[in-house]
Design an enzyme around this catalytic site. Structure first.
Site, mmCIF file in Angstrom:
data_model
loop_
_atom_site.group_PDB
_atom_site.id
_atom_site.type_symbol
_atom_site.label_atom_id
_atom_site.label_comp_id
_atom_site.label_asym_id
_atom_site.label_seq_id
_atom_site.Cartn_x
_atom_site.Cartn_y
_atom_site.Cartn_z
ATOM 1 N N GLU A 119 8.043 -0.484 -2.590
ATOM 2 C CA GLU A 119 8.890 -1.575 -2.304
ATOM 3 C C GLU A 119 8.971 -2.653 -3.543
ATOM 4 O O GLU A 119 10.125 -3.080 -3.765
ATOM 5 C CB GLU A 119 8.328 -2.319 -1.116
ATOM 6 C CG GLU A 119 9.245 -3.435 -0.577
ATOM 7 C CD GLU A 119 8.591 -4.270 0.750
ATOM 8 O OE1 GLU A 119 7.622 -3.743 1.040
ATOM 9 O OE2 GLU A 119 9.156 -5.366 1.030
ATOM 10 N N GLU A 151 6.843 -12.376 10.666
ATOM 11 C CA GLU A 151 8.177 -12.197 10.343
ATOM 12 C C GLU A 151 9.229 -11.945 11.483
ATOM 13 O O GLU A 151 9.853 -11.129 11.652
ATOM 14 C CB GLU A 151 8.376 -10.843 9.154
ATOM 15 C CG GLU A 151 7.649 -10.937 8.182
ATOM 16 C CD GLU A 151 7.879 -9.951 7.281
ATOM 17 O OE1 GLU A 151 8.048 -10.220 6.148
ATOM 18 O OE2 GLU A 151 7.776 -8.687 7.556
ATOM 19 N N ASP A 169 1.797 -9.751 -0.395
ATOM 20 C CA ASP A 169 2.602 -8.686 0.228
ATOM 21 C C ASP A 169 2.885 -7.464 -1.168
ATOM 22 O O ASP A 169 3.916 -7.460 -1.310
ATOM 23 C CB ASP A 169 3.845 -9.241 0.734
ATOM 24 C CG ASP A 169 4.742 -8.354 1.321
ATOM 25 O OD1 ASP A 169 4.013 -7.151 1.828
ATOM 26 O OD2 ASP A 169 5.830 -8.245 1.639
HETATM 27 C C1 GCV Z 1 7.773 -3.778 7.682
HETATM 28 C C2 GCV Z 1 7.208 -7.007 3.812
HETATM 29 C C3 GCV Z 1 8.490 -6.133 3.907
HETATM 30 C C4 GCV Z 1 8.917 -5.963 5.151
HETATM 31 C C5 GCV Z 1 7.659 -5.371 6.168
HETATM 32 C C6 GCV Z 1 6.508 -6.368 6.136
HETATM 33 C C7 GCV Z 1 5.288 -5.923 6.863
HETATM 34 O O1 GCV Z 1 7.570 -8.363 4.274
HETATM 35 O O2 GCV Z 1 9.379 -6.645 3.087
HETATM 36 O O3 GCV Z 1 9.957 -4.941 5.140
HETATM 37 O O4 GCV Z 1 8.085 -5.010 7.229
HETATM 38 O O5 GCV Z 1 6.201 -6.436 4.920
HETATM 39 O O6 GCV Z 1 4.406 -5.275 6.124
HETATM 40 O O7 GCV Z 1 5.215 -6.232 8.042
#
Ligand code: GCV
Length: 765
Positions: A440, A337, A412
């Protein structure tokens, strides 16, 4: 008059309960006893009679015990005998005093020897000559565990809380108080408890600006501006809560890390927090960016094989240890990411991890290196395959103080995914699971979803990598492959709100994580029962329906959000609310869309991960690959994860896939309605403040479940072109209506809105 405690004669101990007597079993029996014997403790008072509570005290409320239990417990808590030889032992004494005084409305006297029946003796052989003299086999306690035993000492019945280490005594103190809080008998105790996993860590996704990524409970707990001078009492209460469930590590900052955390300015603040947490057995860890040698060290590269980079990490780590001698180690999100990583320099994830590991090893620190990579140069055809493809070939190449931190599923933190295929597949690498306590994708602050069943499902999943019984729990507790370095992480759900976790029921997820980290074999149901008893009441009129509700709550969310193995149908960015129609758009990776995951088209729905598709199923053991690779034997709840099937596919139930899908959405909504109705009958057992908060949140969940159901059916029907099964209500609005609405701003979203097209946002959800 104190009641005498029945006892056996010296030098042996009283061994009332069998050694295998587990807390949950004892709790079940205790609940029964409560029903039969202690009605005085049970009479529901009108809710207005119970003092309002804001949830701050979590499960450590220590409210007065009533009825027959009170006199029984008072007889077993007359005096406290233990040394205050360390801050940790002082914390144990303080907790025992606080707990017993609150529960029994009577302060036990502090003594230096046992003078009467009902003494509570606590300590280690090192801190207490008395404990040293007792006939205890402390080998069972290991380094962090404890024994709680009923013994006769100097002619008096006593309860002994003993351990090899001070922190073991602290855990034992909490364990003893839990017995009282859950109304278990304490007259014949023979308990040995020790953690099966050595590092039990909370990962805080807290940013230095005070926000929390994916946090739904206010701002960060850490008030960086006022540290190190001001140590909020809240830090101590956080430490108490963690210690009460055995959590022994906290990563203070977000995995999307800022290099500032490694500056002397912030490290002083980190050291101050470490000082508060230390007496409670909690070590601090930090997330750091891979590029820190460049951004902070002003080097030209962060190449892990560059000697200057290695020297920079070694010096930085040594600087940390100067102020924090028990610093736990570093957590790294690399090549994911947008985060930098070793692949930027043509190096492997193992080479990256090992550079940090070398810097930490002389100090006893560890690296937690995340397997959540998905921006590798060659993007695979299936995101769910990427972590395995990247890490499996590196098995055996990681240094001894590295743990690869693997999310519970290959994608995820979805409402449901199969377990991550790396579990069991890297026998020569330490693996630690990463669970998400913050919800989340599961309703965030307001849903009632209890994650115990999700955590349990993962831990009990059988990888089959060494035949039947090779569960994820056995991979990570070291019993399958014999690792000595074991760990587990949970992404924290704590924040600055008075109730810590955004809602009362979200506290249960923090609690469940800690209890399962201590013992992954505990049952989610038993943990829920403990939590309900401690957080509300052990009255079975309340406990039984609430535990049932908690146990069903996650499956209900799966039903109304992503049934039958669907995943990734949430709104982009906020991950809140349905958006199954989101298709890949220019400039964004396709795996950031919903249609990438559902693959819904005229021919059917689901992601073909068999040999005719991405073949992700081949990443599992041959046994599972065969089972899951065939729709006839694949469990329904993973069906669309692994298979693309016709809308008319016949399910085992005899229904078509389309009818079954619609049925799941409806069941999810119906469940929430029912939960709301159940909760509305429970007002007499809860104080008005916590009752009302939960009632309001259930009302929101009902609205959200309906929204999910209507929007999902409207969208999928526009593709399936199948009629709704007889008697099923059509979504009240058009698909265009649902598509036009989304929630632009949600707390915890890293790049807050507008993740929505500028359309009519006035539609109530
Ligand atoms: C901390 C997902 C979440 C992100 C998170 C990522 C990760 O994509 O939406 O907010 O980032 O996981 O675990 O690194």
């Amino acid at each position: 008059m104190m009641k005498p405690i029945p006892r056996t004669s010296v030098p042996g101990a009283s061994r009332g309960a069998p050694a295998s007597w587990s807390l949950p079993r004892a709790l079940a029996v205790a609940c029964l006893l409560v029903t039969q014997l202690a009605h005085a403790d049970l009479k529901p008072a009108p809710s207005s009679a119970l003092p309002a509570e804001d949830g701050y005290r979590l499960w450590l409320r220590y409210v007065p015990v009533a009825g027959p239990w009170r006199s029984r417990y008072r007889a077993g808590a007359t005096e406290l005998v233990g040394a205050d030889a360390s801050p940790t032992l002082r914390a144990a004494r303080a907790e025992l005093l606080r707990g017993l005084t609150g529960l029994l409305q009577l302060q036990p006297q502090s003594m230096t020897s046992v003078t009467r029946d009902g003494a509570i003796v606590f300590g280690t052989p090192r801190s207490s000559a008395l404990v040293k003299s007792l006939p205890l086999d402390l080998r069972q306690a290991g380094t962090e565990g404890y024994l709680i035993r009923t013994l006769t000492i100097d002619g008096h019945g006593a309860t002994v809380i003993a351990a090899n280490t001070d922190v073991g005594v602290l855990y034992g103190a909490f364990g003893f108080l839990r017995l009282l809080q859950t109304r278990q008998p304490i007259r014949h105790l023979d308990i040995a408890s020790s953690p099966k996993i050595s590092r039990r860590v909370l990962d805080h996704w807290d940013n230095l600006n005070g926000s929390v990524e994916r946090g739904y409970a206010g701002d960060s707990l850490w008030k960086w501006e006022s540290l190190p001078e001001y140590l909020s009492p809240r830090y101590t209460d956080y430490a108490r809560a963690c210690a009460s469930i055995g959590i022994n590590g906290a990563v203070l900052d977000n995995v999307n890390a800022s290099p500032f955390i490694l500056t002397p300015f912030y490290l002083r603040k980190v050291a101050a927090l470490a000082g508060v947490l230390r007496p409670y057995g909690i070590r601090v860890y930090l997330s750091v960016p891979f590029s820190a040698p460049v951004s902070l060290g002003k080097l030209k590269s962060a190449d892990p094989l560059d000697p200057r980079v290695q020297a920079w990490w070694s010096a930085k780590v040594a600087e940390i240890y100067r102020d924090i001698p028990d610093f736990g180690g570093l957590l790294m999100k690399a090549n994911s990411e947008g985060q930098p990583g070793p692949e930027d320099y043509g190096r492997t994830q193992a080479q990256g991890a090992n550079t940090l590991a070398r810097a930490l090893a002389p100090h006893g620190g560890i690296v937690m290196w995340r397997a959540f990579v998905y921006t590798t140069a060659a993007r695979s055809e299936d995101r769910a395959k990427q972590a395995y493809d990247t890490f499996k070939p590196l098995d055996g190449k990681f240094a001894d103080n590295v743990l690869v931190q693997v999310k519970n599923g290959p994608f995820d933190f979805q409402p449901r995914e199969p377990f991550h295929p790396l579990f069991g597949a890297m026998p020569h690498t330490h693996l630690m699971p990463e669970l998400q306590i913050t919800k989340e994708y599961l309703g965030q602050r307001t849903s009632i979803v209890y994650l115990g069943p999700l955590f349990q499902e993962v831990l009990r999943a059988d990888t089959w990598t060494r035949g039947a019984g090779s569960t994820v729990a056995r991979v990570i507790d070291g019993s399958l492959y014999g690792e000595r370095l074991t760990a587990i992480a949970g992404v924290a759900n704590t924040g600055s709100l008075r109730n810590w976790s955004g809602s009362i029921f979200n506290q249960a997820n923090w609690y469940a994580f800690g209890r399962l980290a201590w013992d992954p074999d505990l049952s989610a149901r038993d943990i829920a029962a403990e939590w309900v008893a401690m957080t509300f009441t052990s009255d079975p009129h309340f406990l039984t329906p609430v535990v049932t509700m908690m146990m069903e709550s996650r499956e209900a969310a799966v039903d109304y959000m992503t049934p039958l193995g669907l995943a990734g149908q949430m709104a982009a960015q906020t991950h809140f609310g349905p958006a199954p129609w989101v298709a890949p758009s220019a400039g964004l990776p396709p795996d950031w869309s919903s249609t990438y995951y559902s693959r819904a088209d005229a021919s059917g729905i689901g992601f073909d991960r068999t040999a005719t598709g991405s073949d992700a199923v081949a990443q599992y053991s041959p046994h599972l690959a065969a089972l899951w690779g065939n729709p006839a034997t694949c469990p329904d709840d993973l069906l669309l994860w692994f298979h693309h099937l016709s809308w008319d596919y016949r399910m085992r139930s005899g229904e078509t896939l389309w009818d079954s899908l619609v049925g799941h959405y409806d069941r999810g909504v119906a469940w929430v309605k029912q939960a709301r109705a159940t909760w509305s009958t429970l007002a007499p057992y809860v104080d008005p403040q916590r009752f009302q908060l939960t009632a309001n949140f259930l009302a929101i969940e009902q609205k959200d479940a309906q929204w999910w159901r209507d929007a999902s059916i409207a969208y999928f029907q526009s593709i399936s072109h199948r009629p709704l099964p007889a008697g099923v209500a059509a979504p009240p609005d058009t698909l265009a209506h649902y598509e036009a609405f989304c929630v632009p701003y949600v707390e915890g979203t890293p790049a807050p809105g507008p993740g929505c097209p500028p359309a009519d946002l006035a539609v109530p959800r």
